[in-house]
Design a protein around this motif. Structure first.
Motif, PDB file in Angstrom:
ATOM      1  N   MET A 258       0.906  -1.380   0.114  1.00  0.00           N
ATOM      2  CA  MET A 258      -0.034   0.012  -0.051  1.00  0.00           C
ATOM      3  C   MET A 258       0.898   1.247  -0.056  1.00  0.00           C
ATOM      4  O   MET A 258       0.484   2.436  -0.535  1.00  0.00           O
ATOM      5  CB  MET A 258      -0.963  -0.087   1.247  1.00  0.00           C
TER       6      MET A 258
ATOM      7  N   ALA B 289       2.194   1.632  -3.599  1.00  0.00           N
ATOM      8  CA  ALA B 289       0.991   1.812  -4.499  1.00  0.00           C
ATOM      9  C   ALA B 289       0.518   3.449  -4.209  1.00  0.00           C
ATOM     10  O   ALA B 289       0.286   4.171  -5.124  1.00  0.00           O
ATOM     11  CB  ALA B 289      -0.078   0.834  -4.361  1.00  0.00           C
ATOM     12  N   LEU B 290       0.428   3.932  -2.959  1.00  0.00           N
ATOM     13  CA  LEU B 290       0.251   5.187  -2.649  1.00  0.00           C
ATOM     14  C   LEU B 290       1.214   6.113  -3.168  1.00  0.00           C
ATOM     15  O   LEU B 290       0.850   7.306  -3.735  1.00  0.00           O
ATOM     16  CB  LEU B 290      -0.125   5.242  -1.190  1.00  0.00           C
TER      17      LEU B 290
ATOM     18  N   THR C 243       1.044   6.509  -7.108  1.00  0.00           N
ATOM     19  CA  THR C 243      -0.201   7.199  -7.254  1.00  0.00           C
ATOM     20  C   THR C 243      -0.103   8.671  -7.103  1.00  0.00           C
ATOM     21  O   THR C 243      -0.831   9.473  -7.836  1.00  0.00           O
ATOM     22  CB  THR C 243      -1.478   6.524  -6.331  1.00  0.00           C
TER      23      THR C 243
ATOM     24  N   ILE D  52      -7.444   8.061  -9.298  1.00  0.00           N
ATOM     25  CA  ILE D  52      -6.573   7.362  -8.090  1.00  0.00           C
ATOM     26  C   ILE D  52      -6.989   6.001  -7.645  1.00  0.00           C
ATOM     27  O   ILE D  52      -6.245   5.296  -7.412  1.00  0.00           O
ATOM     28  CB  ILE D  52      -6.912   8.772  -7.067  1.00  0.00           C
TER      29      ILE D  52
ATOM     30  N   SER E 270      -5.846   3.700 -10.306  1.00  0.00           N
ATOM     31  CA  SER E 270      -4.287   3.589  -9.989  1.00  0.00           C
ATOM     32  C   SER E 270      -3.956   2.884  -8.760  1.00  0.00           C
ATOM     33  O   SER E 270      -2.845   1.997  -8.841  1.00  0.00           O
ATOM     34  CB  SER E 270      -3.456   4.974  -9.943  1.00  0.00           C
ATOM     35  N   LEU E 271      -4.519   3.026  -7.625  1.00  0.00           N
ATOM     36  CA  LEU E 271      -4.231   2.276  -6.336  1.00  0.00           C
ATOM     37  C   LEU E 271      -4.508   0.661  -6.712  1.00  0.00           C
ATOM     38  O   LEU E 271      -3.579   0.127  -6.234  1.00  0.00           O
ATOM     39  CB  LEU E 271      -5.164   2.699  -5.185  1.00  0.00           C
TER      40      LEU E 271
ATOM     41  N   ALA F  54      -1.270  -1.896  -6.397  1.00  0.00           N
ATOM     42  CA  ALA F  54      -1.324  -2.820  -5.320  1.00  0.00           C
ATOM     43  C   ALA F  54      -1.645  -4.366  -5.869  1.00  0.00           C
ATOM     44  O   ALA F  54      -0.923  -5.091  -5.073  1.00  0.00           O
ATOM     45  CB  ALA F  54      -2.665  -2.444  -4.436  1.00  0.00           C
TER      46      ALA F  54
ATOM     47  N   LEU G 160      -8.443  -4.397  -1.355  1.00  0.00           N
ATOM     48  CA  LEU G 160      -8.761  -3.541  -2.744  1.00  0.00           C
ATOM     49  C   LEU G 160     -10.381  -3.361  -2.620  1.00  0.00           C
ATOM     50  O   LEU G 160     -10.865  -1.923  -3.018  1.00  0.00           O
ATOM     51  CB  LEU G 160      -8.303  -4.401  -3.879  1.00  0.00           C
TER      52      LEU G 160
ATOM     53  N   LEU H  13     -11.038  -0.389  -0.407  1.00  0.00           N
ATOM     54  CA  LEU H  13     -10.831   0.737  -0.702  1.00  0.00           C
ATOM     55  C   LEU H  13     -11.750   1.461  -1.794  1.00  0.00           C
ATOM     56  O   LEU H  13     -12.288   2.442  -1.692  1.00  0.00           O
ATOM     57  CB  LEU H  13      -9.494   0.853  -1.573  1.00  0.00           C
TER      58      LEU H  13
END
Length: 293
Positions: free
Chosen positions: A76, A79-80, A83, A218, A221-222, A226, A271, A274
């Motif tokens: 995470m 990935a963050l 992003t 966003i 993309s995350l 991930a 996921l 999220l």
């Protein structure tokens, strides 16, 4: 406002139209997920074999082994990071494309989608020739006299983030571009007529109206960042693994399919969480707002 009930023929037509999508959804998503869920309760007995049953041992290992916590946290975080960098790079690019001349816009969009024509693995391998000790970056810096010895750019977390960034950036730009392109230009003209500067018009009109596309980009993309494992496998070092690499090693090297199923479901649930947070505060329907004018 009362809803008009569908007639029998309309209901049958609706069912027939939805049937192919529902069948594909069941075959490609629901059934494999159900099989993984069932497999997660089996007991691994070694040698690539497992015994059918209903054991919670694999799930207990997931919540008790810090190795998996570290893997999720690193996944995470990387990935963050990728992003956030993609947002700062992608928004100006999407804004420029959306407000470019009509004759130039198709060419810019073509350049944006060109990476999709190249294999994802080849795009990752290309970074080895760019970031390696004898790659383009080190060769240029040494030629310019900036450094005397090659920098360690490859097989680091930096190279992993860079590889993921190049992967998710086109998706983010396209989402933002569609949202900005759907904004009524008359609103901007009216704002300028009323005395707003270009920055004020952007801050009060363009940015708020483009938020659905930005947020959906966003989220996408995350999720993509991930779930990747090829990029850290090719560009990362021994300590630069992500959760996808843990899943791949568990299944391909340890041949522990029940534990691999648990890890896959854990990443899927994360996921989905999220996505649920996004839906709670923005709504999934906001993703398509930029498609209409």
């Amino acid at each position: 406002m009362a809803t008009v009930p569908l007639e029998r023929g309309d209901r049958l037509r609706l069912i027939l139209l939805l049937a192919p999508a529902v069948i594909l959804l069941v075959l490609l998503i629901v059934a494999p997920t159900a099989m993984m869920l069932r497999y997660s309760f089996n007991t691994y007995i070694g040698g690539g074999r497992d015994a059918a049953g209903f054991s919670l041992e694999n799930w207990a290992m997931l919540f008790s082994d810090p190795y998996y916590y570290v893997g999720l946290w690193k996944t995470m975080r990387i990935a963050l990071t990728a992003t956030v960098i993609a947002v700062f790079i992608g928004y100006p690019v999407a804004y420029t494309i959306a407000f470019s001349a009509a004759m130039l816009r198709p060419f810019l969009l073509l350049l944006l989608v060109l990476p999709f024509w190249i294999s994802f693995i080849i795009r990752n391998l290309a970074w080895i020739n760019i970031l390696g000790e004898r790659g383009a970056v080190n060769a240029f810096l040494m030629w310019a006299g900036v450094i005397d010895t090659p920098l360690t750019l490859l097989y680091t977390e930096f190279s992993v983030i860079l590889g993921i960034l190049s992967f998710v950036l086109p998706y983010l730009i396209l989402n933002i571009y569609v949202s900005i392109d759907g904004i009524d230009r008359n609103l901007l003209h009216a704002a300028r007529t009323l005395g707003c500067t270009s920055w004020q018009a952007f801050r009060e009109i363009t940015l708020p109206l483009s938020l659905p596309g930005l947020c959906s980009g966003i989220l996408l993309s995350l999720v993509l960042a991930a779930g990747t494992y090829i990029t850290p496998a090719l560009l990362g070092g021994p300590d630069d693994y992500m959760f996808g690499n843990i899943i791949a090693d568990t299944i391909n090297h340890e041949l522990n399919w029940p534990m691999g199923a648990v890890l896959s479901l854990a990443l899927t649930l994360l996921l989905l969480l999220l996505t649920a947070i996004y839906s709670r505060y923005l709504g999934i329907g906001s993703i398509t707002k930029g498609l209409t004018r």
